[in-house]
Design an enzyme around this catalytic site. Structure first.
Site, mmCIF file in Angstrom:
data_model
loop_
_atom_site.group_PDB
_atom_site.id
_atom_site.type_symbol
_atom_site.label_atom_id
_atom_site.label_comp_id
_atom_site.label_asym_id
_atom_site.label_seq_id
_atom_site.Cartn_x
_atom_site.Cartn_y
_atom_site.Cartn_z
ATOM 1 N N GLY A 115 7.487 4.299 7.847
ATOM 2 C CA GLY A 115 8.786 4.599 8.416
ATOM 3 C C GLY A 115 9.509 3.389 8.957
ATOM 4 O O GLY A 115 9.587 2.914 10.087
ATOM 5 N N TYR A 116 10.276 2.827 7.878
ATOM 6 C CA TYR A 116 11.155 1.734 8.240
ATOM 7 C C TYR A 116 12.686 2.058 8.290
ATOM 8 O O TYR A 116 13.162 2.071 9.113
ATOM 9 C CB TYR A 116 10.618 0.735 7.255
ATOM 10 C CG TYR A 116 9.506 -0.190 7.336
ATOM 11 C CD1 TYR A 116 8.822 0.327 8.198
ATOM 12 C CD2 TYR A 116 9.495 -1.643 6.808
ATOM 13 C CE1 TYR A 116 7.366 -0.615 8.305
ATOM 14 C CE2 TYR A 116 8.336 -2.231 7.010
ATOM 15 C CZ TYR A 116 7.256 -1.803 7.753
ATOM 16 O OH TYR A 116 6.173 -2.508 8.180
ATOM 17 N N SER A 117 13.042 2.543 7.029
ATOM 18 C CA SER A 117 14.310 2.933 6.594
ATOM 19 C C SER A 117 14.782 3.890 7.720
ATOM 20 O O SER A 117 14.331 4.993 8.039
ATOM 21 C CB SER A 117 14.425 3.310 5.323
ATOM 22 O OG SER A 117 14.017 2.423 4.169
ATOM 23 N N GLU B 263 4.508 -5.183 -0.726
ATOM 24 C CA GLU B 263 4.903 -4.055 -1.255
ATOM 25 C C GLU B 263 5.634 -4.326 -2.652
ATOM 26 O O GLU B 263 5.865 -3.671 -3.669
ATOM 27 C CB GLU B 263 5.785 -3.500 -0.319
ATOM 28 C CG GLU B 263 6.648 -2.243 -0.962
ATOM 29 C CD GLU B 263 7.586 -1.710 -0.083
ATOM 30 O OE1 GLU B 263 7.923 -2.243 0.964
ATOM 31 O OE2 GLU B 263 8.155 -0.201 -0.308
ATOM 32 N N THR C 38 16.509 -3.534 -2.333
ATOM 33 C CA THR C 38 17.241 -3.183 -3.816
ATOM 34 C C THR C 38 17.119 -4.654 -4.724
ATOM 35 O O THR C 38 16.934 -5.506 -4.033
ATOM 36 C CB THR C 38 18.610 -2.891 -3.475
ATOM 37 O OG1 THR C 38 19.393 -4.040 -2.906
ATOM 38 C CG2 THR C 38 18.845 -1.862 -2.425
ATOM 39 N N ASN C 39 17.211 -4.213 -5.836
ATOM 40 C CA ASN C 39 17.479 -5.494 -6.834
ATOM 41 C C ASN C 39 18.441 -6.557 -6.247
ATOM 42 O O ASN C 39 18.334 -7.886 -6.830
ATOM 43 C CB ASN C 39 17.410 -5.051 -8.323
ATOM 44 C CG ASN C 39 16.158 -4.686 -8.761
ATOM 45 O OD1 ASN C 39 15.202 -4.344 -7.678
ATOM 46 N ND2 ASN C 39 16.040 -4.367 -9.988
#
Ligand SMILES: Cc1cc2nc3c(=O)[nH]c(=O)nc-3n(C[C@H](O)[C@H](O)[C@H](O)COP(=O)(O)OP(=O)(O)OC[C@H]3O[C@@H](n4cnc5c(N)ncnc54)[C@H](O)[C@@H]3O)c2cc1C
Lengths: 390, 372
Positions: free
Chosen positions: A127-129, A244, A372-373
């Protein structure tokens, strides 16, 4: 230099491979990673099997039920699992939370949680974002207020993979709203069955339920569930992210998809084939090289970790390279399938059961999730290459 | 050169946009994708009132006699709205019939297409999904004054709604023949609905010893090959026009989203990585737009530019689906959800890029057209 596995590594790889031969259904094609909901039973079964063989947490120290295996071995494990599109991998517990607990947890917390992760008993989610905190994670707003022996948690997490299957969540909460963003965050463990936790499913663009919104309404969490120091959760939380950020799953999925596509274009069913167009050979060969290039990036990360380095920029590179090459492979697969490529799974007359199309939609998430990249490229440019930030 | 729109074209654009914003929302698009065929016919009936299906049919045959480039402007708006409606299918069929059909078949069919009484869709590709005329295997055997048709056509859009199919068959004497086949509830015609990414009804059509009067023949032999080639070229440009509109809509939506979504205390559109994504998307959409206009303009009574037609479809196929993927990247997780409309555009773009010849097919055509 040596670009082959050691005899011990090869031996393990073939053991894992024959375990999967037995564990996966005969006509198994996936797709599956552990966040998907569509093969949950199989996921649980394989997870148990891996745990019984001691493979689930192979890379953990012996004292916590692991085998002290090298990061290289761990990467071989991840590669084979992904290559076979096997469910049963427990990224959240084994790869993220476990190592974090070993470093930041109390003796009591380690005893309480590590064993159940190693045995594949407890499903964790991350639960981060939050709705307003994606790339800028440090801006997160979910509040945890101290009240006696508890924290009282209120707010919302979003995109939480597997929350609907999870027993527990490790989450970042704001414990000091006055402090600078990074300094007022804590890492806590929450029982998903606590009163006030509501999991709201979100279906993704491939039509699969893999993530959720999780709403917290005055949820009481014992202070004993705080990991590390109060307001020092950012450091512990970021450690999780370092574990991750590997591209190996994607590199292996890319190889599996490429092989499936190559086999298809040489089959009777193929509408475009290497025979009809020599340019297809050239393009497939190019992709073959690209997949190997991404794969080596991932093994380089493992090799560096094995030497005790923390290869942050290299991990970012592997994530970008692997997520991108996987999509390139799937895009080309769709092109080769032509009009059949855009039949949804389950459609009559679909080729390869519409898998390539569904995977292309599903793995659009690769370059978005786990940082994201664009964010990865910022890391590569700034931390890796030392380019000026301003 | 003049890149500007004519007054008629401006009018088409404005009125189409106004109508579609009201009547073809993504709610309709989703309903149709979920199998609501009522929604298709009620939208189609309103479109018939507007006369869009008659736009390029000559005045002599009950149409408005407008140019292909006028149609392209309409198609851009249809693409931008994802309207689930068979304008391309109908317009391309009537276009080919008008140019290659005999006087009797033209006077018989075109007024009915113009009035909306006949809905016609091309049935072209077969099992190998190729838009090459030579791939045609569906057989037509002569029997008295009929052709008896047997075989399967695949990927026929709106086949469940259409009254007629403009079909390429091969006769006993091995001549490719373009023929109009009545399919509405016809005996000897079986439909296999496919679950297609476009979200509109697409089916395979199986003909089982279906007798079709020879008066329904549009063209045969060399003429049929030329007609089929033009059908694929015009269809490709029509899809490219829709893709151009779709691409523009996705650029607009992404500009809007990244201008409002804030991270690190500012809109994500302030980050150069995001700006460059959008700049690339905008370049792609513009290029496709120009190539589509050039190709559409080249279609006249007497012919069309094979080079321009191929270029338009290649660019649209290659660039617009890519542009959609980049849009997903710019949206982050929200654009990865079922609930968000972005994937409707992406699915449609992926489907359209394979229609009327994919990029590889048109590259091969272009190579021939430029003498390679
Ligand atoms: C399938 C999937 C599963 C997920 N699972 C989980 C999970 O289990 N737990 C969890 O906590 N989260 C999860 N996430 C969330 C994921 O971590 C976020 O989606 C990601 O961090 C990006 O945040 P966002 O989606 O809000 O995009 P935003 O941060 O809003 O980004 C939008 C766009 O802006 C760009 N951008 C933002 N900041 C910058 C910058 N500084 N420089 C350049 N470009 C920038 C981004 O790259 C992106 O293109 C998941 C996401 C997906 C798609």
């Amino acid at each position: 230099m040596r670009f082959e596995f050691t005899p011990e590594e090869s031996e393990f790889k073939s053991q894992l491979s024959s375990f999967l031969d037995d564990a996966l259904p005969a006509d198994w094609h996936g797709p599956a990673d552990e966040s998907r909901d569509d093969h949950w039973e199989l996921n649980q079964e394989i997870k148990k099997g891996l745990a019984e063989r001691g493979w689930l947490v192979m890379s953990w120290p012996k004292e916590y039920g692991g085998a002290d295996s090298s990061p290289m071995m761990n990467t071989i494990f991840a590669e084979e699992m992904a290559y076979r599109r096997a469910p049963g991998h427990d990224r959240f517990g084994t790869r993220m939370l476990g190592p974090t607990l070993m470093r930041f947890g109390t003796e009591e917390q380690r005893t309480k949680y590590l064993g159940s992760i190693a045995r594949g008993e407890i499903q964790w989610c991350q639960g981060y974002s939050e709705p307003n905190s994606g790339s800028d994670l440090a801006s997160l707003q979910t509040r945890a207020v101290e009240d006696g022996d508890d924290f009282v948690v209120t707010g919302a997490k979003i995109w939480t993979s597997l929350a609907h299957r999870a027993d527990m969540m490790f989450m970042l909460v704001r414990t000091d709203p006055e402090a600078a963003p990074h300094r007022g965050i804590s890492l806590i463990l929450v029982d998903m069955k606590s009163p006030g936790v509501e999991v709201q499913p979100i279906v993704n663009m491939a039509g699969v339920h893999s993530f959720n919104q999780v709403v917290f309404d005055q949820v009481r969490v014992p202070k004993a569930n705080l990991i590390g120091q109060l307001n020092d959760g950012w450091r512990a939380g970021m450690t999780v992210l370092n574990f991750e950020r590997s591209g190996i799953d994607y590199a292996a999925w890319a190889r599996a998809a490429l092989e499936e596509i190559i086999e298809h274009v040489q089959s009777e069913d193929a509408v475009t084939s290497t025979k009809s167009d020599p340019a297809i050979r050239i393009k497939l060969a190019e992709l073959h090289m690209e997949v190997e290039a991404a794969r080596l990036m991932c093994f380089d990360v493992a090799w560096r970790q094995g030497k005790g380095e923390i290869p942050s920029s290299e991990a970012s590179m592997s994530k970008v390279a692997a997520t991108e090459v996987y999509l390139k492979v799937l895009d080309y697969g769709l092109e080769l399938l032509g009009m059949y490529g855009v039949l949804e799974p389950g459609s009559k007359q679909a080729l390869l059961q519409g898998r390539i199309f569904k995977m292309r939609l599903f793995y659009t998430s690769g370059p978005i999730l786990a940082g994201t990249n664009e964010i990865q490229k910022n890391i590569i440019a700034q931390r890796g290459l030392g380019l000026p930030r301003k | 050169m003049d890149f500007g729109l004519t007054e008629t074209q401006e009018l088409i654009r404005v009125s189409a946009r106004e109508f579609l914003e009201d009547r073809a929302t993504t709610t309709t698009v989703r309903a149709v994708a979920d199998g609501d065929t009522e929604a298709i016919s009620s939208l189609w009936n309103e479109i018939i009132e507007l006369g869009w299906q008659a736009m390029t049919i000559s005045e002599e045959h009950g149409g408005a006699g407008l140019a292909f480039s006028d149609l392209a402007i309409l198609l851009e708006e249809l693409g931008a709205s994802l309207a689930p409606t068979p304008i391309v299918e109908s317009s391309i069929s009537s276009w080919v019939i008008e140019r290659y059909g005999s006087d009797p078949i033209k006077s018989e069919l075109l007024p009915q297409i113009a009035s909306g009484g006949v809905l016609i869709t091309p049935a072209f590709v077969e099992r190998d999904a190729s838009w090459q005329t030579e791939s045609t295997k569906v057989a037509a055997t002569r029997s008295g004054s009929d052709l008896v048709v047997t075989g399967e056509k695949r990927f026929v859009a709106f086949a469940d709604q259409a009254t007629h199919a403009l079909t390429l068959v091969r006769t006993d004497d091995d001549a490719p023949t373009l023929i109009v086949i009545p399919i509405w509830k016809a005996e000897g015609v079986a439909l296999t609905p496919l679950d297609h990414a476009s979200g509109v009804p697409v089916s395979s059509l199986t003909f089982n010893e279906l007798a079709v009067p020879e008066g329904n023949i549009v063209a045969t032999g060399h003429e049929a090959v030329r007609a089929a080639e033009e059908l694929v070229a015009a269809g490709g440009v029509a899809r490219a026009a829709q893709l151009a509109g779709l691409g523009r809509a996705v650029v607009d939506a992404t500009v809007e989203y990244t201008s409002t979504r804030e991270q690190f205390g500012k809109p994500v559109g302030t980050f150069q990585a995001v700006q460059h994504h959008l700049a690339d998307m905008a370049i792609a959409a513009k290029q496709v737009n120009h190539l589509v206009h050039a190709a559409a303009w080249s279609f006249s009574r007497d012919g069309y530019s094979k080079v321009a037609a191929a270029q338009a479809k290649i660019a649209a196929s290659d660039k617009i689906a890519n542009l959609c993927w980049t849009a997903h990247q710019c949206h982050g997780a929200i654009g990865f959800t079922w609930e968000h409309d972005l994937h409707l555009y992406t699915r449609r773009a992926l489907a359209w890029k394979t229609d009327y010849g994919d990029s590889a097919f048109h590259k091969s055509r272009l190579a021939s057209a430029i003498g390679l």
